[in-house]
Design an enzyme around this catalytic site. Structure first.
Site, PDB file in Angstrom:
ATOM      1  N   TYR A 154      69.255  59.285  69.492  1.00 22.95           N
ATOM      2  CA  TYR A 154      70.416  59.770  70.261  1.00 22.95           C
ATOM      3  C   TYR A 154      70.020  60.124  71.702  1.00 22.95           C
ATOM      4  O   TYR A 154      70.685  59.728  72.659  1.00 22.95           O
ATOM      5  CB  TYR A 154      71.002  60.985  69.536  1.00 22.95           C
ATOM      6  CG  TYR A 154      72.243  61.579  70.152  1.00 22.95           C
ATOM      7  CD1 TYR A 154      73.485  60.948  70.030  1.00 22.95           C
ATOM      8  CD2 TYR A 154      72.193  62.788  70.852  1.00 22.95           C
ATOM      9  CE1 TYR A 154      74.631  61.508  70.586  1.00 22.95           C
ATOM     10  CE2 TYR A 154      73.338  63.349  71.399  1.00 22.95           C
ATOM     11  CZ  TYR A 154      74.550  62.709  71.266  1.00 22.95           C
ATOM     12  OH  TYR A 154      75.682  63.272  71.813  1.00 22.95           O
ATOM     13  N   LYS A 158      71.267  58.393  75.238  1.00 18.17           N
ATOM     14  CA  LYS A 158      71.950  59.131  76.302  1.00 18.17           C
ATOM     15  C   LYS A 158      71.144  59.086  77.611  1.00 18.17           C
ATOM     16  O   LYS A 158      71.730  59.057  78.699  1.00 18.17           O
ATOM     17  CB  LYS A 158      72.215  60.575  75.868  1.00 18.17           C
ATOM     18  CG  LYS A 158      73.182  60.692  74.670  1.00 18.17           C
ATOM     19  CD  LYS A 158      74.551  60.101  74.965  1.00 18.17           C
ATOM     20  CE  LYS A 158      75.563  60.366  73.852  1.00 18.17           C
ATOM     21  NZ  LYS A 158      76.887  59.818  74.128  1.00 18.17           N
TER      22      LYS A 158
HETATM   23  P1  NAP Z   1      83.405  62.738  67.517  1.00 18.26           P
HETATM   24  O1  NAP Z   1      84.356  63.847  67.184  1.00 18.26           O
HETATM   25  O2  NAP Z   1      82.559  62.178  66.444  1.00 18.26           O
HETATM   26  O3  NAP Z   1      84.240  61.572  68.239  1.00 18.26           O
HETATM   27  C1  NAP Z   1      83.668  60.324  68.555  1.00 18.26           C
HETATM   28  C2  NAP Z   1      84.736  59.270  68.366  1.00 18.26           C
HETATM   29  O4  NAP Z   1      84.163  57.989  68.693  1.00 18.26           O
HETATM   30  C3  NAP Z   1      85.210  59.192  66.915  1.00 18.26           C
HETATM   31  O5  NAP Z   1      86.609  59.134  66.869  1.00 18.26           O
HETATM   32  C4  NAP Z   1      84.549  57.907  66.435  1.00 18.26           C
HETATM   33  O6  NAP Z   1      85.239  57.239  65.377  1.00 18.26           O
HETATM   34  C5  NAP Z   1      84.579  57.067  67.704  1.00 18.26           C
HETATM   35  N1  NAP Z   1      83.688  55.918  67.579  1.00 18.26           N
HETATM   36  C6  NAP Z   1      82.507  55.847  66.909  1.00 18.26           C
HETATM   37  N2  NAP Z   1      82.002  54.609  66.993  1.00 18.26           N
HETATM   38  C7  NAP Z   1      82.882  53.874  67.728  1.00 18.26           C
HETATM   39  C8  NAP Z   1      82.903  52.521  68.135  1.00 18.26           C
HETATM   40  N3  NAP Z   1      81.920  51.666  67.805  1.00 18.26           N
HETATM   41  N4  NAP Z   1      83.957  52.076  68.867  1.00 18.26           N
HETATM   42  C9  NAP Z   1      84.961  52.925  69.196  1.00 18.26           C
HETATM   43  N5  NAP Z   1      84.989  54.222  68.828  1.00 18.26           N
HETATM   44  C10 NAP Z   1      83.960  54.696  68.095  1.00 18.26           C
HETATM   45  O7  NAP Z   1      82.392  63.206  68.668  1.00 18.26           O
HETATM   46  P2  NAP Z   1      82.589  64.197  69.918  1.00 18.26           P
HETATM   47  O8  NAP Z   1      81.854  65.425  69.627  1.00 18.26           O
HETATM   48  O9  NAP Z   1      84.006  64.268  70.348  1.00 18.26           O
HETATM   49  O10 NAP Z   1      81.717  63.390  71.002  1.00 18.26           O
HETATM   50  C11 NAP Z   1      82.285  62.518  71.953  1.00 18.26           C
HETATM   51  C12 NAP Z   1      81.182  62.069  72.903  1.00 18.26           C
HETATM   52  O11 NAP Z   1      80.557  63.223  73.500  1.00 18.26           O
HETATM   53  C13 NAP Z   1      80.045  61.290  72.229  1.00 18.26           C
HETATM   54  O12 NAP Z   1      79.599  60.266  73.081  1.00 18.26           O
HETATM   55  C14 NAP Z   1      78.966  62.338  72.050  1.00 18.26           C
HETATM   56  O13 NAP Z   1      77.689  61.763  71.982  1.00 18.26           O
HETATM   57  C15 NAP Z   1      79.158  63.171  73.294  1.00 18.26           C
HETATM   58  N6  NAP Z   1      78.611  64.535  73.172  1.00 18.26           N
HETATM   59  C16 NAP Z   1      79.127  65.438  72.298  1.00 18.26           C
HETATM   60  C17 NAP Z   1      78.566  66.715  72.215  1.00 18.26           C
HETATM   61  C18 NAP Z   1      79.101  67.782  71.311  1.00 18.26           C
HETATM   62  O14 NAP Z   1      78.554  68.889  71.316  1.00 18.26           O
HETATM   63  N7  NAP Z   1      80.139  67.525  70.523  1.00 18.26           N
HETATM   64  C19 NAP Z   1      77.475  67.057  73.032  1.00 18.26           C
HETATM   65  C20 NAP Z   1      76.973  66.103  73.898  1.00 18.26           C
HETATM   66  C21 NAP Z   1      77.548  64.851  73.971  1.00 18.26           C
HETATM   67  P3  NAP Z   1      84.944  57.645  63.833  1.00 18.26           P
HETATM   68  O15 NAP Z   1      86.236  58.195  63.381  1.00 18.26           O
HETATM   69  O16 NAP Z   1      84.529  56.422  63.157  1.00 18.26           O
HETATM   70  O17 NAP Z   1      83.818  58.622  63.778  1.00 18.26           O
END
Ligand code: NAP
Length: 246
Positions: A154, A158
């Site tokens: 991961y 990033k």
């Molecule tokens: P999340 O709730 O898991 O949402 C991610 C979304 O992306 C889900 O709806 C997922 O679908 C979708 N997805 C996965 N693979 C995909 C693909 N191949 N094509 C299109 N859509 C796809 O995660 P989040 O926490 O909101 O995170 C969003 C972004 O922020 C990510 O890039 C994550 O790495 C980044 N981020 C998050 C955090 C945190 O603390 N939450 C911190 C740093 C960075 P599914 O329904 O299949 O899962």
């Protein structure tokens, strides 16, 4: 602030992507929700945004599949005529210690988090060049800056996304296209809910502002980078993390 602009947000059925889509819609943008084909959340989010009176369509597809990405971009242009804002938000984790990490988990994370963004930027750049402008925002992470035990795949994806952000910012700046990254810290969402309590506590203790972030904190930063308020900012990584990285 974003009246008449069109924004695509990948992985926006739920979590950070959904909050970003709702915020950009509230600021006047026409929205395209994207998520994987089986996502019911994506349909619900689209309906929720339309209920506010904003324009919104849902084009599902996998960011790792170039044909899906082309359909996303073509479908958006057909509906709204142009693309002004593209948020590469889709991302996953498959955590594990390096010595135990499978090749499949490495490949999957790199493919969705990094190659997905490559596919999207490559495809959206042409219509943005034609418009002589646009804002691309990549959802990185603080672990792409500082690393994290148990997240070699991961954090590498990033960190790669940050390199991709800076290189594309340099390539596209003469065409009026800005490219920046947001690096969220620990944001309360489905992705972080599943972490063990001791890991959550470790993060909590290291955050100077003394709280976890919210999806709205990230939406604030994306809205700024999407708008003309950041018109002199490109190639930057903004950590939205309560001071975790400084
Ligand atoms: P999340 O709730 O898991 O949402 C991610 C979304 O992306 C889900 O709806 C997922 O679908 C979708 N997805 C996965 N693979 C995909 C693909 N191949 N094509 C299109 N859509 C796809 O995660 P989040 O926490 O909101 O995170 C969003 C972004 O922020 C990510 O890039 C994550 O790495 C980044 N981020 C998050 C955090 C945190 O603390 N939450 C911190 C740093 C960075 P599914 O329904 O299949 O899962």
């Amino acid at each position: 602030m974003l009246q008449g602009k069109t924004a695509i947000i990948t992985g926006s059925g739920r979590g950070i992507g959904k909050a970003v889509a709702m915020r950009l819609a509230a600021l006047g943008a026409n929205i395209v929700i994207n998520d994987i084909v089986s996502s019911v959340d994506a349909d619900n989010t689209c309906e929720e945004i339309k209920a506010t009176g904003a324009k919104c369509i849902c084009i599902k597809g996998d960011v790792t599949n170039i044909d899906d990405v082309k359909a996303l971009v073509d479908g958006t242009i057909k509906e709204y005529g142009q693309i002004d804002i593209f948020v590469n938000n889709a991302g996953i984790t498959r955590d594990g210690l390096m010595l135990r990490m499978s090749e499949a988990d490495w490949d999957m994370v790199m493919n969705i988090n990094l190659k997905g963004a490559f596919n999207c930027i490559k495809t959206v750049a042409r219509p943005m060049m034609k418009n002589r402008g646009g804002s691309i925002i990549n959802m990185a992470s603080v672990v792409g800056v500082m690393g994290n035990a148990g997240q070699a795949n991961y954090s590498a994806s990033k960190a790669g996304l940050i390199g991709l952000t800076k290189s594309t910012a340099k390539e596209f700046s003469s065409r009026g296209i800005r490219c920046n990254a947001v690096a969220p810290g620990f944001i309360s969402s489905a992705m972080t809910d599943k972490l063990p309590d001791d890991v959550k506590k470790q993060y909590f203790d290291a955050i100077p502002l003394g709280r976890f972030g919210t999806v709205d904190n990230i939406a604030d930063c994306v809205a700024f980078l999407a708008s003309d308020m950041s018109s002199y900012i490109t190639g930057q990584v903004i950590c939205v993390d309560g001071g975790l990285v400084m």
